[in-house]
Scaffold this motif. Sequence first.
Motif, mmCIF file in Angstrom:
data_model
loop_
_atom_site.group_PDB
_atom_site.id
_atom_site.type_symbol
_atom_site.label_atom_id
_atom_site.label_comp_id
_atom_site.label_asym_id
_atom_site.label_seq_id
_atom_site.Cartn_x
_atom_site.Cartn_y
_atom_site.Cartn_z
ATOM 1 N N UNK A 176 -1.087 2.593 -10.964
ATOM 2 C CA UNK A 176 -1.934 2.202 -9.824
ATOM 3 C C UNK A 176 -3.326 2.817 -9.878
ATOM 4 N N UNK A 177 -3.536 3.770 -10.792
ATOM 5 C CA UNK A 177 -4.817 4.456 -10.859
ATOM 6 C C UNK A 177 -4.924 5.627 -9.917
ATOM 7 N N UNK A 178 -3.818 6.003 -9.265
ATOM 8 C CA UNK A 178 -3.883 7.044 -8.238
ATOM 9 C C UNK A 178 -4.438 8.361 -8.782
ATOM 10 N N UNK B 275 -8.923 12.095 -9.127
ATOM 11 C CA UNK B 275 -9.698 13.104 -9.851
ATOM 12 C C UNK B 275 -11.186 12.769 -9.817
ATOM 13 N N UNK B 276 -11.515 11.508 -9.963
ATOM 14 C CA UNK B 276 -12.930 11.109 -9.920
ATOM 15 C C UNK B 276 -13.537 11.353 -8.544
ATOM 16 N N UNK B 277 -12.811 11.028 -7.499
ATOM 17 C CA UNK B 277 -13.354 11.210 -6.159
ATOM 18 C C UNK B 277 -13.423 12.681 -5.760
ATOM 19 N N UNK C 194 0.817 -1.208 0.000
ATOM 20 C CA UNK C 194 0.000 0.000 0.000
ATOM 21 C C UNK C 194 0.848 1.254 0.000
ATOM 22 N N UNK C 195 0.233 2.329 -0.494
ATOM 23 C CA UNK C 195 0.821 3.657 -0.437
ATOM 24 C C UNK C 195 -0.319 4.661 -0.381
ATOM 25 N N UNK C 196 -0.155 5.679 0.439
ATOM 26 C CA UNK C 196 -1.190 6.708 0.527
ATOM 27 C C UNK C 196 -0.926 7.792 -0.512
ATOM 28 N N UNK C 197 -2.011 8.243 -1.151
ATOM 29 C CA UNK C 197 -1.943 9.285 -2.165
ATOM 30 C C UNK C 197 -3.159 10.180 -2.000
ATOM 31 N N UNK D 29 3.185 5.451 -6.208
ATOM 32 C CA UNK D 29 2.823 6.870 -6.356
ATOM 33 C C UNK D 29 3.712 7.763 -5.505
ATOM 34 N N UNK D 30 4.158 8.886 -6.102
ATOM 35 C CA UNK D 30 5.057 9.816 -5.421
ATOM 36 C C UNK D 30 4.303 11.052 -4.952
#
Length: 332
Positions: A168-170, A175-177, A82-85, A99-100
């Motif tokens: 990852x779709x980040x 953008x959608x959310x 996992x990674x938070x974005x 994701x960076x």
Amino acid sequence: MEQARTYGEIWRAGARRLAEVSGDENEAEASAELLLLHLLGIGKAELLRDLREPVPEALRERWASLLARRAAGEPVQYITGEQYFYGRRFAVAPAVLIPRPETELLAEAVLAAAAEIFERRGGRPLGAVSGRAGGQSPEPAAQEDGGESAAAIRGETALRVLDVGTGSGALAVTLKLERPGWDVTASDLSPAALAVAAGNATALDAQVRFVQGDLLAPFLPGGGHAGERIDVLVSNPPYIPSGDLPDLQPEVREHEPHLALDGGPDGLAPYRRMAAQLGQLAAMPNLVAWEVGIHQAEQAADLLRQTSRWDEIRLIRDYAGIDRHVLALRFS
């Protein structure tokens, strides 16, 4: 040496071991913390509360395995999965780049620029650009005459967004959310990456469409989605020059997918191809937003200038002061 017995003791011992390998005490401390939280399935507050609690024998072997993987150079994010974005948890795997933080700035820039473009075009504003909402959608615009907001109908609902090379779709999911009315599509050449991205969209309840294909090819004449309107094109493609790959940090070079890293001889190959493809779309987007590598922003901007006439081209700096994002805007 007496064996570490408590959570606090194994945390400190693990951090020391990682620091011996990496030479970076701060990074080692952070890695040990993330691994221990992952092992225990708790938050940091609970860990701090339980620092003096004894470690069950059943966890010791798993803890040793996690430390060994990190000491061997495997990124923490792949170990924990996992990674938070933008305040949200995204699943990651070796099929996708991690994701960076600087890419969060690209999401913010797209939200702001899209609102500005459509406001200047005479439409209603798309709403204030929200910060990292942690999964919370922005408040809807004020209603008029007791009905749904005109902004939601004429602005957000009509806007069509394409995220090229979604990984990852980040970006697409964020953008959608952040703008639930936007019609968001995400594409990638890698089916494995699309599987990860689709899983993240499902987990975060984001209605994103996924398309497999190479850059803009699916949306050009002969592609399965030819003729579709794209208002906003956003992309964080591979941008590392091929010759620089051997010099990357080992954890990047040996673990992250080269398909998502290798940008050709000078790192600009994907941008040249996308720039050439733009003119073959049904219509030129109102906003093109790219993330680029170090010293690439001006060259990427020139590619866009050669492709079409834009009202404005902006360079956005990252946290290190590097020109990291290129935005081309059309207001009419």
